[in-house]
Write a protein that holds these residues in place. Structure first.
Motif, PDB file in Angstrom:
ATOM      1  N   LEU A  24      17.151  -8.627   0.494  1.00  0.00           N
ATOM      2  CA  LEU A  24      17.242  -8.501   1.948  1.00  0.00           C
ATOM      3  C   LEU A  24      16.267  -7.457   2.493  1.00  0.00           C
ATOM      4  O   LEU A  24      16.257  -6.314   2.052  1.00  0.00           O
ATOM      5  CB  LEU A  24      18.682  -8.108   2.301  1.00  0.00           C
ATOM      6  N   ARG A  25      15.436  -7.885   3.426  1.00  0.00           N
ATOM      7  CA  ARG A  25      14.585  -6.958   4.184  1.00  0.00           C
ATOM      8  C   ARG A  25      14.911  -7.215   5.654  1.00  0.00           C
ATOM      9  O   ARG A  25      14.247  -7.998   6.317  1.00  0.00           O
ATOM     10  CB  ARG A  25      13.095  -7.229   3.927  1.00  0.00           C
ATOM     11  N   LEU A  26      15.955  -6.546   6.114  1.00  0.00           N
ATOM     12  CA  LEU A  26      16.519  -6.820   7.433  1.00  0.00           C
ATOM     13  C   LEU A  26      15.469  -6.726   8.537  1.00  0.00           C
ATOM     14  O   LEU A  26      15.476  -7.488   9.494  1.00  0.00           O
ATOM     15  CB  LEU A  26      17.668  -5.841   7.690  1.00  0.00           C
ATOM     16  N   ARG A  27      14.557  -5.779   8.374  1.00  0.00           N
ATOM     17  CA  ARG A  27      13.510  -5.527   9.351  1.00  0.00           C
ATOM     18  C   ARG A  27      12.676  -6.769   9.689  1.00  0.00           C
ATOM     19  O   ARG A  27      12.145  -6.921  10.786  1.00  0.00           O
ATOM     20  CB  ARG A  27      12.603  -4.441   8.764  1.00  0.00           C
TER      21      ARG A  27
ATOM     22  N   PHE B 182       0.877  -1.177   0.000  1.00  0.00           N
ATOM     23  CA  PHE B 182       0.000   0.000   0.000  1.00  0.00           C
ATOM     24  C   PHE B 182       0.906   1.217   0.000  1.00  0.00           C
ATOM     25  O   PHE B 182       1.626   1.470   0.965  1.00  0.00           O
ATOM     26  CB  PHE B 182      -0.946  -0.031   1.207  1.00  0.00           C
ATOM     27  N   VAL B 183       0.916   1.912  -1.120  1.00  0.00           N
ATOM     28  CA  VAL B 183       1.861   3.011  -1.338  1.00  0.00           C
ATOM     29  C   VAL B 183       1.132   4.338  -1.141  1.00  0.00           C
ATOM     30  O   VAL B 183       0.080   4.554  -1.751  1.00  0.00           O
ATOM     31  CB  VAL B 183       2.448   2.936  -2.768  1.00  0.00           C
ATOM     32  N   PRO B 184       1.671   5.222  -0.288  1.00  0.00           N
ATOM     33  CA  PRO B 184       0.960   6.479  -0.020  1.00  0.00           C
ATOM     34  C   PRO B 184       0.852   7.351  -1.274  1.00  0.00           C
ATOM     35  O   PRO B 184       1.720   7.304  -2.145  1.00  0.00           O
ATOM     36  CB  PRO B 184       1.814   7.158   1.047  1.00  0.00           C
ATOM     37  N   THR B 185      -0.207   8.113  -1.348  1.00  0.00           N
ATOM     38  CA  THR B 185      -0.431   8.972  -2.518  1.00  0.00           C
ATOM     39  C   THR B 185       0.494  10.189  -2.507  1.00  0.00           C
ATOM     40  O   THR B 185       0.659  10.838  -3.529  1.00  0.00           O
ATOM     41  CB  THR B 185      -1.902   9.440  -2.558  1.00  0.00           C
ATOM     42  N   VAL B 186       1.087  10.504  -1.335  1.00  0.00           N
ATOM     43  CA  VAL B 186       2.068  11.590  -1.288  1.00  0.00           C
ATOM     44  C   VAL B 186       3.328  11.094  -0.571  1.00  0.00           C
ATOM     45  O   VAL B 186       3.257  10.227   0.291  1.00  0.00           O
ATOM     46  CB  VAL B 186       1.529  12.857  -0.564  1.00  0.00           C
ATOM     47  N   ALA B 187       4.472  11.668  -0.952  1.00  0.00           N
ATOM     48  CA  ALA B 187       5.746  11.273  -0.359  1.00  0.00           C
ATOM     49  C   ALA B 187       6.088  12.190   0.811  1.00  0.00           C
ATOM     50  O   ALA B 187       5.545  13.289   0.944  1.00  0.00           O
ATOM     51  CB  ALA B 187       6.850  11.340  -1.412  1.00  0.00           C
TER      52      ALA B 187
ATOM     53  N   SER C 298       1.769  -4.867   2.976  1.00  0.00           N
ATOM     54  CA  SER C 298       2.805  -4.016   3.546  1.00  0.00           C
ATOM     55  C   SER C 298       2.438  -2.558   3.274  1.00  0.00           C
ATOM     56  O   SER C 298       1.981  -2.224   2.178  1.00  0.00           O
ATOM     57  CB  SER C 298       4.164  -4.412   2.974  1.00  0.00           C
ATOM     58  N   PHE C 299       2.606  -1.726   4.274  1.00  0.00           N
ATOM     59  CA  PHE C 299       2.349  -0.290   4.113  1.00  0.00           C
ATOM     60  C   PHE C 299       3.692   0.409   3.953  1.00  0.00           C
ATOM     61  O   PHE C 299       4.610   0.212   4.746  1.00  0.00           O
ATOM     62  CB  PHE C 299       1.567   0.254   5.310  1.00  0.00           C
ATOM     63  N   VAL C 300       3.791   1.190   2.902  1.00  0.00           N
ATOM     64  CA  VAL C 300       5.070   1.782   2.511  1.00  0.00           C
ATOM     65  C   VAL C 300       5.116   3.242   2.957  1.00  0.00           C
ATOM     66  O   VAL C 300       4.111   3.952   2.871  1.00  0.00           O
ATOM     67  CB  VAL C 300       5.231   1.706   0.972  1.00  0.00           C
ATOM     68  N   THR C 301       6.273   3.674   3.427  1.00  0.00           N
ATOM     69  CA  THR C 301       6.510   5.101   3.664  1.00  0.00           C
ATOM     70  C   THR C 301       7.514   5.574   2.619  1.00  0.00           C
ATOM     71  O   THR C 301       8.581   4.972   2.456  1.00  0.00           O
ATOM     72  CB  THR C 301       7.101   5.334   5.070  1.00  0.00           C
ATOM     73  N   LEU C 302       7.158   6.594   1.869  1.00  0.00           N
ATOM     74  CA  LEU C 302       8.075   7.157   0.870  1.00  0.00           C
ATOM     75  C   LEU C 302       8.814   8.302   1.526  1.00  0.00           C
ATOM     76  O   LEU C 302       8.246   9.360   1.786  1.00  0.00           O
ATOM     77  CB  LEU C 302       7.288   7.679  -0.344  1.00  0.00           C
ATOM     78  N   ARG C 303      10.098   8.082   1.803  1.00  0.00           N
ATOM     79  CA  ARG C 303      10.872   9.127   2.483  1.00  0.00           C
ATOM     80  C   ARG C 303      11.317  10.181   1.485  1.00  0.00           C
ATOM     81  O   ARG C 303      11.394   9.929   0.282  1.00  0.00           O
ATOM     82  CB  ARG C 303      12.061   8.495   3.202  1.00  0.00           C
ATOM     83  N   ASN C 304      11.629  11.360   2.006  1.00  0.00           N
ATOM     84  CA  ASN C 304      12.024  12.467   1.126  1.00  0.00           C
ATOM     85  C   ASN C 304      13.318  12.192   0.358  1.00  0.00           C
ATOM     86  O   ASN C 304      13.531  12.733  -0.717  1.00  0.00           O
ATOM     87  CB  ASN C 304      12.155  13.775   1.918  1.00  0.00           C
ATOM     88  N   ASP C 305      14.181  11.313   0.915  1.00  0.00           N
ATOM     89  CA  ASP C 305      15.435  11.018   0.224  1.00  0.00           C
ATOM     90  C   ASP C 305      15.241   9.949  -0.867  1.00  0.00           C
ATOM     91  O   ASP C 305      16.209   9.469  -1.444  1.00  0.00           O
ATOM     92  CB  ASP C 305      16.511  10.565   1.227  1.00  0.00           C
ATOM     93  N   GLY C 306      13.992   9.573  -1.119  1.00  0.00           N
ATOM     94  CA  GLY C 306      13.713   8.609  -2.185  1.00  0.00           C
ATOM     95  C   GLY C 306      13.710   7.163  -1.699  1.00  0.00           C
ATOM     96  O   GLY C 306      13.293   6.263  -2.420  1.00  0.00           O
ATOM     97  N   GLU C 307      14.159   6.911  -0.465  1.00  0.00           N
ATOM     98  CA  GLU C 307      14.161   5.555   0.071  1.00  0.00           C
ATOM     99  C   GLU C 307      12.760   5.187   0.547  1.00  0.00           C
ATOM    100  O   GLU C 307      11.912   6.053   0.755  1.00  0.00           O
ATOM    101  CB  GLU C 307      15.151   5.438   1.239  1.00  0.00           C
ATOM    102  N   ARG C 308      12.554   3.879   0.710  1.00  0.00           N
ATOM    103  CA  ARG C 308      11.248   3.409   1.172  1.00  0.00           C
ATOM    104  C   ARG C 308      11.377   2.635   2.474  1.00  0.00           C
ATOM    105  O   ARG C 308      12.355   1.923   2.667  1.00  0.00           O
ATOM    106  CB  ARG C 308      10.620   2.479   0.117  1.00  0.00           C
ATOM    107  N   ASP C 309      10.397   2.780   3.353  1.00  0.00           N
ATOM    108  CA  ASP C 309      10.300   1.952   4.554  1.00  0.00           C
ATOM    109  C   ASP C 309       9.046   1.104   4.419  1.00  0.00           C
ATOM    110  O   ASP C 309       8.080   1.529   3.796  1.00  0.00           O
ATOM    111  CB  ASP C 309      10.162   2.829   5.800  1.00  0.00           C
ATOM    112  N   PHE C 310       9.069  -0.077   5.051  1.00  0.00           N
ATOM    113  CA  PHE C 310       7.923  -0.972   4.944  1.00  0.00           C
ATOM    114  C   PHE C 310       7.406  -1.337   6.318  1.00  0.00           C
ATOM    115  O   PHE C 310       8.183  -1.608   7.220  1.00  0.00           O
ATOM    116  CB  PHE C 310       8.327  -2.275   4.238  1.00  0.00           C
ATOM    117  N   MET C 311       6.073  -1.347   6.472  1.00  0.00           N
ATOM    118  CA  MET C 311       5.479  -1.933   7.674  1.00  0.00           C
ATOM    119  C   MET C 311       4.643  -3.122   7.209  1.00  0.00           C
ATOM    120  O   MET C 311       3.675  -2.962   6.465  1.00  0.00           O
ATOM    121  CB  MET C 311       4.598  -0.925   8.402  1.00  0.00           C
ATOM    122  N   PHE C 312       5.076  -4.305   7.623  1.00  0.00           N
ATOM    123  CA  PHE C 312       4.467  -5.537   7.114  1.00  0.00           C
ATOM    124  C   PHE C 312       3.366  -6.044   8.027  1.00  0.00           C
ATOM    125  O   PHE C 312       3.465  -5.931   9.254  1.00  0.00           O
ATOM    126  CB  PHE C 312       5.530  -6.627   6.980  1.00  0.00           C
ATOM    127  N   TYR C 313       2.337  -6.620   7.435  1.00  0.00           N
ATOM    128  CA  TYR C 313       1.311  -7.354   8.177  1.00  0.00           C
ATOM    129  C   TYR C 313       1.556  -8.835   7.945  1.00  0.00           C
ATOM    130  O   TYR C 313       1.223  -9.368   6.908  1.00  0.00           O
ATOM    131  CB  TYR C 313      -0.092  -6.940   7.702  1.00  0.00           C
TER     132      TYR C 313
END
Ligand code: ATP
Length: 319
Positions: A167-170, A14-19, A91-106
């Motif tokens: 690799l998804r270390l998290r 699930f990718v947010p509509t805004v970063a 998985s819910f994605v956070t689009l960070r300002n530096d272009g990287e992504r974070d994931f919160m998995f269910y």
């Protein structure tokens, strides 16, 4: 004709509509089907290759949606099974300002983690020219044992084993666990694709140099690839090594570039295994794979961005 069989997770991001906002602040999310092994399977199919996906989905609307996506894209779905109780992974994605992504998995647990050995489509596993997998499916039982069994069956039946750790270390209990399990199947794999960051993690070094990469070499390995984002990739075999430059594009979203690269490479090697011993053929295949990765970065999402052969050839001609 070669047959690629890709094993592992298929989930929905699930990718947010805004970063640049937190999950709590995100005004909305767009569904983006993914999971690296599923993306790679669809990449092979888009390019006209013969491919199957093996994995487990929830018997819910999201699971049925994902199964339909495989089918609509021409991926053999006879290895897809549904879990009666667990839900399709999200998985819910956070689009960070530096272009990287974070994931919160269910994953509590999600259906993909629950594939049992008794549910394996052995016919598909035995027919594979290349059997491909990642490491997320190794994190929990029973899927871990299922994957290890499938790898052995595929190998006995004559398949090449292909590994993209992704690799998804998290998701791991500890970095040590991740390293130990990844290295365990590393030694059984014939084709491995890693990113430069993964080489750094596996070698405990903060620069990717040939010596560090070669410290990961083992006798079963036929081809080791290190992807370098826009800079292309490096290749290592027993007899030769080198770099294949990336293809300049204007990236919009790099999600799935690695999977497109892997799909393209596997599609070509499955059809002509002599590519592994022939440097000229190999560098041509890797130029093609780089172009697939590049095109995937020019469009949003992973699966919608995966190219057809004609698009790739067109880009290569222009380059
Ligand atoms: P993923 O984000 O899917 O995990 P990855 O880290 O596995 O990707 P990358 O190195 O980002 O893999 O990309 C894979 C391939 O895609 C690269 O080797 C390259 O050929 C192509 N690629 C990636 N980013 C770019 C870019 N910005 N411009 C051109 N080509 C790119």
């Amino acid at each position: 004709e070669g047959f690629v069989v890709s094993f592992g997770e298929m989930i929905i991001d699930f990718v947010p509509t805004v970063a640049g906002v937190s999950l709590a602040e995100a005004p909305g999310f767009v569904k983006a089907p993914g999971g690296a092994p599923a993306n790679a399977a669809i990449a092979v199919a888009r390019l006209g290759g013969h491919v199957a996906f093996i994995g487990k989905l929830g018997a819910d609307e999201f699971g049925f949606m994902l199964a339909a996506i495989l089918k609509d894209n021409g991926v053999n779905d006879k290895g897809v099974v549904f879990d009666d109780t667990a839900r399709t992974g999200l998985s819910f994605v956070t689009l960070r300002n530096d272009g990287e992504r974070d994931f919160m998995f269910y994953r509590n647990p999600s259906a993909d983690m629950l594939l049992r050995e008794s549910e394996l489509n052995l016919d598909l596993v035995r027919r594979a020219t290349i059997f491909h997998y990642g490491s997320i499916s190794l994190i929990e039982e029973p899927c871990r044992s299922t994957q290890l069994a499938a790898m052995e069956i595929a190998k006995k039946a004559g398949a090449l084993l292909s590994f993209d750790p992704n690799l998804r270390l998290r998701l791991w209990e500890s970095p040590k666990d991740a390293q130990a399990l990844i290295m365990r199947i590393w030694k059984q794999s014939n084709i491995i694709k890693v990113s430069d960051a993964e080489v750094e993690f596996l070698t405990n070094k903060d620069a990717v140099e040939d010596d560090a990469v070669m410290s990961l070499w083992h006798p079963e390995l036929k081809l080791l690839l290190v992807t370098l984002g826009g800079k292309g990739c490096k290749y290592y075999t027993k007899d030769f090594r080198g770099t294949v430059k990336g293809i300049a594009v204007k990236p919009v979203d790099t999600t799935g570039a690695g999977d497109a690269f892997v799909g393209a490479m596997l599609r070509k090697i499955a059809d002509d295994q002599s590519t592994l011993q022939d440097e000229k053929k190999l560098t041509e295949v890797l130029r093609f794979a780089n172009a697939c990765g590049a095109i995937t970065t020019t469009k949003r999402g992973a699966i919608p961005a995966l190219p057809k052969e004609a698009e790739v050839l067109e880009l290569l001609e222009r380059d």
